[in-house]
Design an enzyme around this catalytic site. Structure first.
Site, mmCIF file in Angstrom:
data_model
loop_
_atom_site.group_PDB
_atom_site.id
_atom_site.type_symbol
_atom_site.label_atom_id
_atom_site.label_comp_id
_atom_site.label_asym_id
_atom_site.label_seq_id
_atom_site.Cartn_x
_atom_site.Cartn_y
_atom_site.Cartn_z
ATOM 1 N N ASP A 160 -0.207 6.502 4.344
ATOM 2 C CA ASP A 160 -1.409 6.417 3.515
ATOM 3 C C ASP A 160 -1.467 5.035 2.858
ATOM 4 O OD1 ASP A 160 -3.684 7.138 2.161
ATOM 5 O OD2 ASP A 160 -2.706 8.580 0.829
ATOM 6 N N ASP A 202 -10.718 9.609 1.181
ATOM 7 C CA ASP A 202 -10.915 10.338 -0.074
ATOM 8 C C ASP A 202 -12.377 10.742 -0.248
ATOM 9 O OD1 ASP A 202 -8.264 9.796 -0.420
ATOM 10 O OD2 ASP A 202 -8.557 8.225 -1.909
ATOM 11 N N GLU A 229 -4.413 0.305 4.301
ATOM 12 C CA GLU A 229 -5.528 -0.565 4.719
ATOM 13 C C GLU A 229 -5.176 -2.057 4.816
ATOM 14 O OE1 GLU A 229 -7.037 3.219 3.844
ATOM 15 O OE2 GLU A 229 -5.870 1.951 2.513
#
Length: 220
Positions: A43, A118, A46
């Site tokens: 997670d 999210d 990015e």
């Protein structure tokens, strides 16, 4: 690179180098808590950095080989997924890896499942999930899903039930929520909601052989 993320002060590996990818893969191979039935969720890749500009790395941050981050930002999560998949293969030779990644790029479907990030516990976000997943599938990323119930916020009973009924048909199916949301186990919404959610989940299990067949055909 060092910055701030959920654990506090954190370090990021330069996955664009073979040395970085090998380091990460070997770290997973040697991880004692990565057992036979433990897999990997990567997670914030990015990459997300809380104290960086726009919550990520500086655009002029230099990677090995003199490459600026602005040129390779979208590859970072992809290369981390590749290295993680390799690490699982080293840990469990001959076993099929499984990992879930939030950041991805063209070709990431070779290494990982993905989810849409999210989302919010709203009817609008439930409505948006299926078109997003269909677009990912058209791009070749078939093992994809959205957080059932929404990540942020507290879903009302009907929204949660309807999301389970829809999510049971997602290729990747899971419920997931932010730490500060209210508990949302199906039985907390009463017997009627629990029964409707149970029926949706049982329907999912009934379809598993068909879903596995579609996964096989999509990878051919």
């Amino acid at each position: 690179f060092e910055g701030h993320c959920w654990p506090g002060t954190s370090s990021w590996v330069d996955y664009l180098t073979k040395e970085g990818r090998d380091f990460w893969a070997e770290t997973l191979r040697d991880c004692e808590t990565l057992c036979e039935d433990t897999f990997t969720w990567i997670d914030m890749n990015e990459p997300s950095c809380f104290n960086g500009p726009e919550s990520t790395f500086q655009k002029d941050l230099m990677h090995a080989g003199g490459v600026e981050h602005r040129e390779v930002h979208n590859l970072f999560g992809h290369m981390m997924a590749a290295a993680t998949s390799h690490g699982q293969s080293l840990k469990r030779p001959g076993k099929r890896p499984f990992l879930l990644t939030r950041s991805f790029y063209a070709g990431t479907q070779r290494y990982a499942a993905v989810w849409t990030g999210d989302n919010q516990a709203t009817w609008e976000q439930l409505r948006a999930a299926v078109p997003m997943l269909l677009q990912l599938s058209v791009c070749g990323i078939h093992f994809c899903g959205a957080d059932v119930g929404g990540f942020f916020g507290d879903p009302e009973e009907e929204l949660l039930v309807r999301w389970y009924q829809s999510g049971a048909f997602y290729p990747f199916f899971r419920a997931h929520a932010h730490l500060e949301t209210k508990r949302r186990e199906p039985w907390l919404y009463g017997p009627a909601a629990e029964d409707r959610i149970r029926q949706a989940i049982r329907g999912r299990y009934t379809l598993l052989p068909f879903i596995y067949t579609l996964f096989h055909l999509s990878s051919a």
